[in-house]
Scaffold this motif. Structure first.
Motif, PDB file in Angstrom:
ATOM      1  N   UNK A  49       0.835  -1.201   0.000  1.00 29.32           N
ATOM      2  CA  UNK A  49       0.000   0.000   0.000  1.00 29.32           C
ATOM      3  C   UNK A  49       0.874   1.257   0.000  1.00 29.32           C
ATOM      4  N   UNK A  50       0.446   2.343  -0.650  1.00 32.75           N
ATOM      5  CA  UNK A  50      -0.855   2.505  -1.304  1.00 32.75           C
ATOM      6  C   UNK A  50      -0.889   2.093  -2.762  1.00 32.75           C
ATOM      7  N   UNK A  51       0.193   1.551  -3.288  1.00 36.31           N
ATOM      8  CA  UNK A  51       0.223   1.159  -4.699  1.00 36.31           C
ATOM      9  C   UNK A  51      -0.715  -0.014  -4.973  1.00 36.31           C
ATOM     10  N   UNK A  52      -0.842  -0.910  -4.014  1.00 41.80           N
ATOM     11  CA  UNK A  52      -1.688  -2.092  -4.201  1.00 41.80           C
ATOM     12  C   UNK A  52      -2.637  -2.229  -3.017  1.00 41.80           C
ATOM     13  N   UNK A  53      -3.724  -2.961  -3.249  1.00 40.07           N
ATOM     14  CA  UNK A  53      -4.689  -3.261  -2.185  1.00 40.07           C
ATOM     15  C   UNK A  53      -5.066  -4.733  -2.317  1.00 40.07           C
ATOM     16  N   UNK A  54      -5.747  -5.247  -1.313  1.00 40.59           N
ATOM     17  CA  UNK A  54      -6.235  -6.620  -1.362  1.00 40.59           C
ATOM     18  C   UNK A  54      -7.731  -6.591  -1.655  1.00 40.59           C
ATOM     19  N   UNK A  55      -8.122  -7.278  -2.696  1.00 37.22           N
ATOM     20  CA  UNK A  55      -9.517  -7.331  -3.109  1.00 37.22           C
ATOM     21  C   UNK A  55      -9.903  -8.784  -3.343  1.00 37.22           C
ATOM     22  N   UNK A  56     -10.900  -9.263  -2.612  1.00 39.61           N
ATOM     23  CA  UNK A  56     -11.341 -10.658  -2.716  1.00 39.61           C
ATOM     24  C   UNK A  56     -10.192 -11.626  -2.488  1.00 39.61           C
ATOM     25  N   UNK A  57      -9.326 -11.262  -1.557  1.00 39.01           N
ATOM     26  CA  UNK A  57      -8.196 -12.118  -1.224  1.00 39.01           C
ATOM     27  C   UNK A  57      -7.036 -12.051  -2.197  1.00 39.01           C
ATOM     28  N   UNK A  58      -7.107 -11.153  -3.178  1.00 39.38           N
ATOM     29  CA  UNK A  58      -6.073 -11.043  -4.206  1.00 39.38           C
ATOM     30  C   UNK A  58      -5.391  -9.682  -4.122  1.00 39.38           C
TER      31      UNK A  58
END
Length: 325
Positions: free
Chosen positions: A135-144
């Protein structure tokens, strides 16, 4: 031998059918993994990544990764990346719930410029300068692990077929997942994006309050010009305990233009709800004028003339107002 195989099977089961060589060799000898592959129990989908054979829909000539169950393939790609990349582009868009992957669609990963990953059958690796897989470049969405939504939408724009590009952008804004302003910031960092001007115009229309392809079409072809008033869009009006939003509101004339999409036009329940809403607005002096999808698209000149005539009549009834309704 039997005990070793049972341990491996239990590991595969607990992990949802996906294992890596590193995880397997922590509990069983490496020869057990090779034996399971030769025996058809496991299938290698990427270097060091294996899945249970029943998750593979064997189709000749197609990368193994694209033969996987759609819920497993992204996990396999991330396992192969070992934290050095994130799902991006249309693969991240799918994780955000804004895209349905098509058959044989490759998975997309974005990685820092110096990552030791390269594109392989079924996986496209994009190198991005300055990207950090946290973070903040990436996030976790639906475990991915995925790129942030604004970057995802901008990256996906040139990959999607031209007829499918607008829908995810409009839905993301309508569902309050992002805003046109935040998307515009992400777009500003991609000066060479394919068809960038079209995305910029779409964001402008969304920023002006358009919330559907029909509203955008109407804005561009019918309800603008020197003889048209400057409509306010998505204007909140309090009616008792509820608040309704007016699609296109001519404030001086107290006229609200509503554009009925082709899918809602034939729904009796939606029609009844619209009539009740229109009646409530009439109690506060607001006239609702509805145009169906068919008329707006096929009779644009007539719709424009009718709108101007209605507005002219209403100007004689209502003096100019200052402020909101």
């Amino acid at each position: 031998m039997r005990g070793v195989n049972s341990v491996l099977r239990e590991l595969v089961k607990r992990s949802g059918g996906l294992v890596t060589r590193a995880a397997v060799t922590q509990v069983v000898p490496e020869w057990a993994l090779e034996h399971a592959c030769r025996g058809g129990e496991l299938v290698r989908v990427l270097p060091e990544v294996f899945v249970a054979a029943h998750l593979v829909d064997s189709r000749p000539g197609i990368p193994v990764l694209n033969q996987l169950d759609p819920g497993v393939a992204p996990l396999a790609a991330l396992a192969w990346a070992r934290g050095c990349a994130t799902l991006s582009h249309v693969s991240a868009l799918a994780a955000w719930g804004l895209h349905a992957p098509t058959a044989n669609e490759p998975l997309h990963l974005s990685a820092p410029i110096n990552a030791g990953l390269r594109t392989r059958p079924g996986v496209v690796v994009h190198r991005r300068r300055g990207l950090v897989i946290e973070p903040p470049h990436v996030v976790v969405r639906r475990g991915l692990t995925v790129t942030r939504l604004e970057q995802t939408i901008v990256d996906s724009w040139p990959i999607l077929p031209s007829a499918e590009r607008r829908a995810p952008v409009i839905r993301a804004v309508n569902d309050w997942l992002t805003t046109p302003e935040r998307l515009a910031v992400a777009l500003s960092s991609e000066p060479k994006l394919t068809d960038r001007a079209a995305l910029r115009i779409l964001l402008t229309r969304l920023g002006e309050g358009c919330r559907s392809p029909l509203e955008i079409w109407g804005h561009e072809h019918v309800f603008t010009g020197p003889t048209m008033p400057e409509f306010r869009r998505q204007v909140p009006v309090r009616l008792g305990r509820r608040t309704v939003y007016l699609d296109m509101y001519a404030e001086r004339e107290r006229v609200n233009i509503e554009l009925d999409g082709s899918t809602t036009h034939g729904d009796p329940r939606q029609r009844e709800a619209d009539l009740r809403r229109d009646a409530l607005l009439a109690t506060v002096g607001i006239l609702v004028v509805r145009f169906a999808h068919r008329r707006l698209v096929n009779e644009a000149d007539d719709v424009r003339r009718e709108t101007l005539a209605i507005l002219a009549t209403r100007r004689d009834l209502w003096p100019p107002v200052i402020g909101g309704s």
